[in-house]
Design a protein around this motif. Sequence first.
Motif, PDB file in Angstrom:
ATOM      1  N   SER A  74      -7.741   5.132   3.182  1.00  0.00           N
ATOM      2  CA  SER A  74      -7.065   3.971   2.614  1.00  0.00           C
ATOM      3  C   SER A  74      -6.046   3.458   3.628  1.00  0.00           C
ATOM      4  O   SER A  74      -5.303   4.236   4.215  1.00  0.00           O
ATOM      5  CB  SER A  74      -6.365   4.384   1.326  1.00  0.00           C
TER       6      SER A  74
ATOM      7  N   LYS B 121       0.879  -1.152   0.000  1.00  0.00           N
ATOM      8  CA  LYS B 121       0.000   0.000   0.000  1.00  0.00           C
ATOM      9  C   LYS B 121       0.919   1.204   0.000  1.00  0.00           C
ATOM     10  O   LYS B 121       1.917   1.222   0.701  1.00  0.00           O
ATOM     11  CB  LYS B 121      -0.824  -0.019   1.287  1.00  0.00           C
ATOM     12  N   LYS B 122       0.584   2.180  -0.799  1.00  0.00           N
ATOM     13  CA  LYS B 122       1.466   3.338  -0.831  1.00  0.00           C
ATOM     14  C   LYS B 122       1.253   4.167   0.429  1.00  0.00           C
ATOM     15  O   LYS B 122       0.629   5.203   0.421  1.00  0.00           O
ATOM     16  CB  LYS B 122       1.202   4.187  -2.075  1.00  0.00           C
ATOM     17  N   ASN B 123       1.713   3.633   1.476  1.00  0.00           N
ATOM     18  CA  ASN B 123       1.537   4.309   2.743  1.00  0.00           C
ATOM     19  C   ASN B 123       2.900   4.509   3.370  1.00  0.00           C
ATOM     20  O   ASN B 123       3.471   3.597   3.937  1.00  0.00           O
ATOM     21  CB  ASN B 123       0.651   3.443   3.645  1.00  0.00           C
TER      22      ASN B 123
ATOM     23  N   ILE C 108      -5.335   9.972  -0.748  1.00  0.00           N
ATOM     24  CA  ILE C 108      -5.296   9.634   0.665  1.00  0.00           C
ATOM     25  C   ILE C 108      -4.901  10.832   1.518  1.00  0.00           C
ATOM     26  O   ILE C 108      -4.968  10.777   2.720  1.00  0.00           O
ATOM     27  CB  ILE C 108      -4.344   8.449   0.954  1.00  0.00           C
TER      28      ILE C 108
ATOM     29  N   PRO D  55      -1.047   6.891  11.312  1.00  0.00           N
ATOM     30  CA  PRO D  55       0.071   6.392  12.122  1.00  0.00           C
ATOM     31  C   PRO D  55       0.660   5.108  11.556  1.00  0.00           C
ATOM     32  O   PRO D  55       0.038   4.420  10.766  1.00  0.00           O
ATOM     33  CB  PRO D  55      -0.577   6.133  13.470  1.00  0.00           C
ATOM     34  N   ASN D  56       1.876   4.844  11.985  1.00  0.00           N
ATOM     35  CA  ASN D  56       2.530   3.586  11.681  1.00  0.00           C
ATOM     36  C   ASN D  56       1.810   2.467  12.427  1.00  0.00           C
ATOM     37  O   ASN D  56       1.751   2.448  13.650  1.00  0.00           O
ATOM     38  CB  ASN D  56       3.974   3.699  12.157  1.00  0.00           C
ATOM     39  N   LEU D  57       1.255   1.521  11.686  1.00  0.00           N
ATOM     40  CA  LEU D  57       0.449   0.483  12.321  1.00  0.00           C
ATOM     41  C   LEU D  57       1.295  -0.542  13.061  1.00  0.00           C
ATOM     42  O   LEU D  57       0.776  -1.390  13.761  1.00  0.00           O
ATOM     43  CB  LEU D  57      -0.432  -0.214  11.283  1.00  0.00           C
ATOM     44  N   VAL D  58       2.607  -0.496  12.853  1.00  0.00           N
ATOM     45  CA  VAL D  58       3.474  -1.407  13.596  1.00  0.00           C
ATOM     46  C   VAL D  58       3.685  -0.866  15.010  1.00  0.00           C
ATOM     47  O   VAL D  58       3.689  -1.588  15.990  1.00  0.00           O
ATOM     48  CB  VAL D  58       4.827  -1.570  12.889  1.00  0.00           C
TER      49      VAL D  58
ATOM     50  N   VAL E  87       1.912  -5.659  11.797  1.00  0.00           N
ATOM     51  CA  VAL E  87       1.099  -4.523  11.366  1.00  0.00           C
ATOM     52  C   VAL E  87      -0.294  -4.712  11.962  1.00  0.00           C
ATOM     53  O   VAL E  87      -1.014  -5.628  11.594  1.00  0.00           O
ATOM     54  CB  VAL E  87       0.999  -4.479   9.825  1.00  0.00           C
TER      55      VAL E  87
ATOM     56  N   LEU F 221       4.211   3.141   6.600  1.00  0.00           N
ATOM     57  CA  LEU F 221       4.352   1.708   6.811  1.00  0.00           C
ATOM     58  C   LEU F 221       5.642   1.131   6.267  1.00  0.00           C
ATOM     59  O   LEU F 221       5.969  -0.004   6.508  1.00  0.00           O
ATOM     60  CB  LEU F 221       3.185   0.974   6.165  1.00  0.00           C
TER      61      LEU F 221
END
Lengths: 306, 329, 330
Positions: free
Chosen positions: C46, A295-297, C269, C279-282, C24, A300
């Motif tokens: 997204s 995902k272009k996030n 997005i 936020p970083n989901l990790v 994640v 992450l």
Amino acid sequence: MMQTKKKRNSNSALRGFFRNAKAVVGFSIFSLFVIIGIFAPLLAPYDPQSTNFAPSLGPSVAHFFGTTNTGQDIFSQFIWGTQTSLIVGVGSSLISTLIGFIIGVYAGYKGGTVDGILNTIMNVFLVMPGLALLILIESYLKSSTPLINGVIIAVTGWAWGARVFRSVAMSITNRDFIVAARLSGAKTWRIMFVEILPNMTSQIASNLIYACLGAILAESSLAYLGFESISSNSWGTILFWAQNGGAMLSGSWWWFVPPGIAIALVGTSLALMNFGIDQITNPRLRIHKKRKISKKNPALEPSGGM
Amino acid sequence: MRYFLNKLGFLLLTIWAALTLNFALPRLMPGNPALNMLAKFQGKMPPQALKAFELQFGFSNQPWPIQYINYLGSMLTGHFGFSYTYYPVHVSTIIAQSLPWTLGLLGISYLVSVVLGTVLGIFIAWRRGGVTDSITPIVSMTFQAIPQFWLAVVFVYFLAFSNNIFPMSHSYGNTEVPGLNWPFIRSVVYHGFLPFLVVFLTSVSGWIIGMRNNMMMTLGEDYVVFAEAKGVSPRRLIFNYAARNAILPQVTSMAIALTTIIGGQILIEQVFSYQGIGFQLTNAVTSEDYPLIQGMFLIVAVFGVVINFLVDILYGRLDPRIRRRGATS
Amino acid sequence: MSDRQPILELDHLSVGYQTSAGIVNAVNDVNLTIYKEEIVGLIGESGSGKSTMAYAIMRLLKGDALITNGTIRVMGKDVYAMNLKELRAFRWAQMAMVFQSAMSALNPVMTVQTQMVDTILAHKKGMTRLQAIERANQLLDIVRIDRKAMQSYPHELSGGMRQRVVIAIAIALNPGFVIMDEPTTALDVVVQRSILDQIKEIQKQEKFAVLFISHDFSLVAEMASRVAIMYAGRIIEMTPSQTLQLGERHHPYTEGLLRAIPHLSADNITIEGIPGSPPNLVNLPRGCAFHPRCPVAVDVCKDQRPKAIPSGNGHVECHLFEGEQEVQHG
Ligand SMILES: Nc1ncnc2c1ncn2[C@@H]1O[C@H](COP(=O)(O)OP(=O)(O)OP(=O)(O)O)[C@@H](O)[C@H]1O
Ligand SMILES: [Mg+2]
């Protein structure tokens, strides 16, 4: 900004390559052969052509790989052959990748009629049975040398890479940075080598590897069929002389076994390195199946924070 | 239909290219080596045959466009000239005698490796993550890197020469009478086994890996997940939904691998003295029999191109997107 | 509300993906109930975990995804307690899903008929092929496609038609619950409109409950009676759809989204009105996941995760709403 981004990508790709166990093993084996090739003058105990020894000796401390039926030291021939075969492999793969890059990228970038014509030529080269074509050419050349053979192999074998480069080029010609470069009046060759090339490094690397493997195999085949001059010394010529010197009848298996194993080892090492590249560029083969991987996030991306 | 015509056009174009190559090479090479042969032929051949020979190799005072047209004419009507070594046997006769052997050996070993490799690939993808899954890529790489002709030499030495398990050469024993009789067929199978084994061992793992990777890609596709959700049975999911799509790139590889396979076949026939096209070609080179070299090259090229054409047609049949639209590529 | 029969019950559901960078956390501690015949919207940026949640409900998570906590019940049955055979019978008969990428949900090398009949026969063992084909034809009528499309391959159909085929397949077995994951994203506005109208119409007839996932606020507000807003894998607000307009009191994130409506689209997005990025989901921030971007955050937001607080006819996970009594999720 663009520049630094690219650099970081290629650095992390390199790190990815060396973190892959298979790639590292492949790289080590290949390096070993390269070292043997470079230091052949120091490593070879005897003159590979001299016929000073007793004929058809088995492997011993004096002659690691025994001697030929005319009393030549096979180990020395093998060491020098390593040099020849690697030069042919690497040189030929560089030439064919360059030709393939120019034709493939040019076709993909220009599109239209130019592409139509070049693509057809490419396809003709792809379906022509390569070895038969080489044999035909060589039959008129008479005794050739490994180096000439390497060039001929490259000139007849570029289409494999061109096909890949063309499709990559087609997929990126409409990206913003290419369009921008074109609009700002950059020359075609500049766009090809400065803008497009950095975006297909993995395909180029992969093609260099396969072309090298293909050239080593093709050269040894041609040498085995006797297309190289008597003074040539490659892994293939050892096999040729073994065949014609009755290695089989005299039971001298040590004569024809080492070159084949060497070719197989070099080939495997190249394939292992390619495997490493594949794993970097095609995560689906590694991660066990998932719909959307990237995902272009930015938040992450694992290395995003550093 | 458009698709078919496209492919047919390409087939003809490639054959034309092969013919032109045959025409151009002797004329381009410095000190046309076929000249030697001409001297040997003198007196051995009737003047008429000699003239045809001159035409074929460019010792003629006619302007070359005329030569070219005459040459194409005689090639298209199947006049490949005489073999020098086997004079007065026609090149086309030798082709007719050796082609079936090549077709048989290559056809069987190619098909068996493709089919078996593909099935095993599906199986490994199904059981992905298993031991086989992690070992096959390595085994595959090693086997693919082994030069086929060298493996052939090794087999001949260890299995035929030293241990006499298999015959060393030829395609059938010299006591057998060719025909549809059991001893002959048995002898053909017996003689063909080692060459077959060489091709099989060096290529099967490539097909396994190829299919396994295609399956991995396909199993992640939405339509497979969707089908799984719909309740389609696991067997149908693997074979009808996933494999049916994953096989498409495999068919493309069949065409791509072909040129390599034909090259390998030439050398294997040489090692086993198996009297197919490749064996004749390498022999012709040794004896500088240029009409035979040209004829053999031409037939190998046509052979490759035709099979490639058939594979393309097969692809068109398997992929409805191409079948109906008639796309170019 | 308690007299209504729950169709979907998510209880403290968390889902994570194992990656080389760590886990994640795509779905975090979600509680959600959908009742019979109800359409509930799910909205979020997204990457907020909408599809992951949908896949988890369908038990279609693959490879490195895992449920780290919680339970999922559909029609009162725990989806993860079934064995594979039960699951295969249950899924699609009771719960179905229209994929986000419905365009690629059809197998390119099979005709529409084969794919529809496959679905029906996989569940109705007693049915003959002819009966299944007849049923497939009825389904095409329901979604208003010409029966001739049966013999077509997916690439021969327009995007809208493919989408309708996928919807037809989803309702083939009269499921009580259908997840629609952005069912119209890839279509142009006119086709989108007609398909949505049709979904509403079919839903009225067949009376299944729907979890309707989308990026599009106005669209969800129109389709659904209640809307869940997702941020970083959490449902931070649940609210009746008619309250979704500027001026009503909402979670700061929801308000930001509402202000951003004109700019919110499937590929976009970056949301204007809300600075910063998800936020970083990790490594989720401590406290409220939204606090780094929240314009009205106070100290407590930084280290305490807000609980669900009733507000209007729904609930909000925000410290600013504290002081009102806590609800049982639902
Ligand atoms: N296989 C995977 N491995 C690791 N992370 C994943 C994987 N699939 C999804 N993710 C991550 O999980 C998070 C949630 O993804 P999901 O697809 O559920 O988002 P979404 O809300 O459906 O987004 P969209 O609106 O774009 O469809 C994302 O941040 C995504 O990067
Ligand atoms: Mg999604």
